[in-house]
Scaffold this motif. Structure first.
Motif, short mmCIF file in Angstrom:
data_model
loop_
_atom_site.label_atom_id
_atom_site.label_comp_id
_atom_site.label_asym_id
_atom_site.label_seq_id
_atom_site.Cartn_x
_atom_site.Cartn_y
_atom_site.Cartn_z
N ASN A 89 46.51 35.25 75.81
CA ASN A 89 46.31 33.82 75.79
C ASN A 89 44.96 33.50 75.16
O ASN A 89 43.94 34.03 75.61
N GLN A 90 44.96 32.68 74.13
CA GLN A 90 43.69 32.26 73.53
C GLN A 90 43.05 31.25 74.46
O GLN A 90 43.56 30.16 74.66
N SER A 91 41.91 31.62 75.05
CA SER A 91 41.34 30.81 76.12
C SER A 91 40.39 29.73 75.64
O SER A 91 40.17 28.75 76.34
N VAL A 92 39.82 29.89 74.46
CA VAL A 92 38.92 28.87 73.92
C VAL A 92 39.28 28.66 72.45
O VAL A 92 39.83 29.55 71.81
N PRO A 93 38.97 27.49 71.90
CA PRO A 93 39.30 27.25 70.49
C PRO A 93 38.60 28.23 69.55
O PRO A 93 37.51 28.73 69.85
N ARG A 94 39.21 28.45 68.43
CA ARG A 94 38.64 29.28 67.37
C ARG A 94 37.36 28.62 66.86
O ARG A 94 37.31 27.41 66.69
N VAL A 95 36.35 29.42 66.62
CA VAL A 95 35.07 28.95 66.09
C VAL A 95 34.89 29.56 64.70
O VAL A 95 35.14 30.75 64.51
N SER A 96 34.46 28.75 63.75
CA SER A 96 34.23 29.23 62.39
C SER A 96 32.78 29.02 62.02
O SER A 96 32.16 28.04 62.42
#
Length: 151
Positions: A89-96
């Motif tokens: 489960n991706q728990s936090v949004p993707r950061v770029s």
């Protein structure tokens, strides 16, 4: 072939590639201490990319505390090894962000009990980085919390 060189890096702060600078000022993004720690692990291990690149990933290689590996191309969550009673489960949004000539995005995965699964999901925490340098794309995986390896 791309090879890591310490000359490709500086100690400048990370910058978010999706935010536009305002009037020639660099927009600084604030990362959480947890994200900063993960970014540092990624940067520290770029020196060892050739030795840590693999084509095969299995559950022990991704779910052992402090395991680190590189994979050619971008690793998708649905391709991560797992067991039938739990999923990632991706728990936090993707950061770029960008630094030097690298475009990097990253996210954290935790485990979650599967809808149809029985039993409890293990407590794993894995960071996945997708990086692009010139025409090369690769992923870096770091298991921050997983099974304890036995010597």
């Amino acid at each position: 072939d791309w090879k890591f060189s310490p000359d490709n890096f500086s100690d400048q702060p990370f910058q978010d590639s999706h935010q536009q600078p305002q009037q020639d000022e660099t927009t600084q993004v604030t990362f959480t201490p947890e994200q900063n720690r993960a970014m540092q692990v990624f940067r520290d291990n770029l020196y060892q990319q050739a030795e840590k690149t693999t084509q095969v990933i299995d559950l022990p290689s991704v779910a052992t505390t402090n395991s680190m590996l590189f994979i050619d191309g971008f690793l998708k969550t649905k391709k991560m090894p797992r067991e039938p009673n739990w999923s990632w489960n991706q728990s936090v949004p993707r950061v770029s962000y960008q630094f030097n000539q690298y475009d990097v995005s990253f996210f954290k995965l935790n485990t979650r009990k599967a809808r149809t699964g029985s039993g409890k999901a293990p407590s794993y925490k894995v960071w996945i980085f997708h990086a692009k340098f010139q025409h090369q794309e690769f992923s870096f995986l770091w298991c921050e919390k997983g099974e304890v390896s036995t010597p």
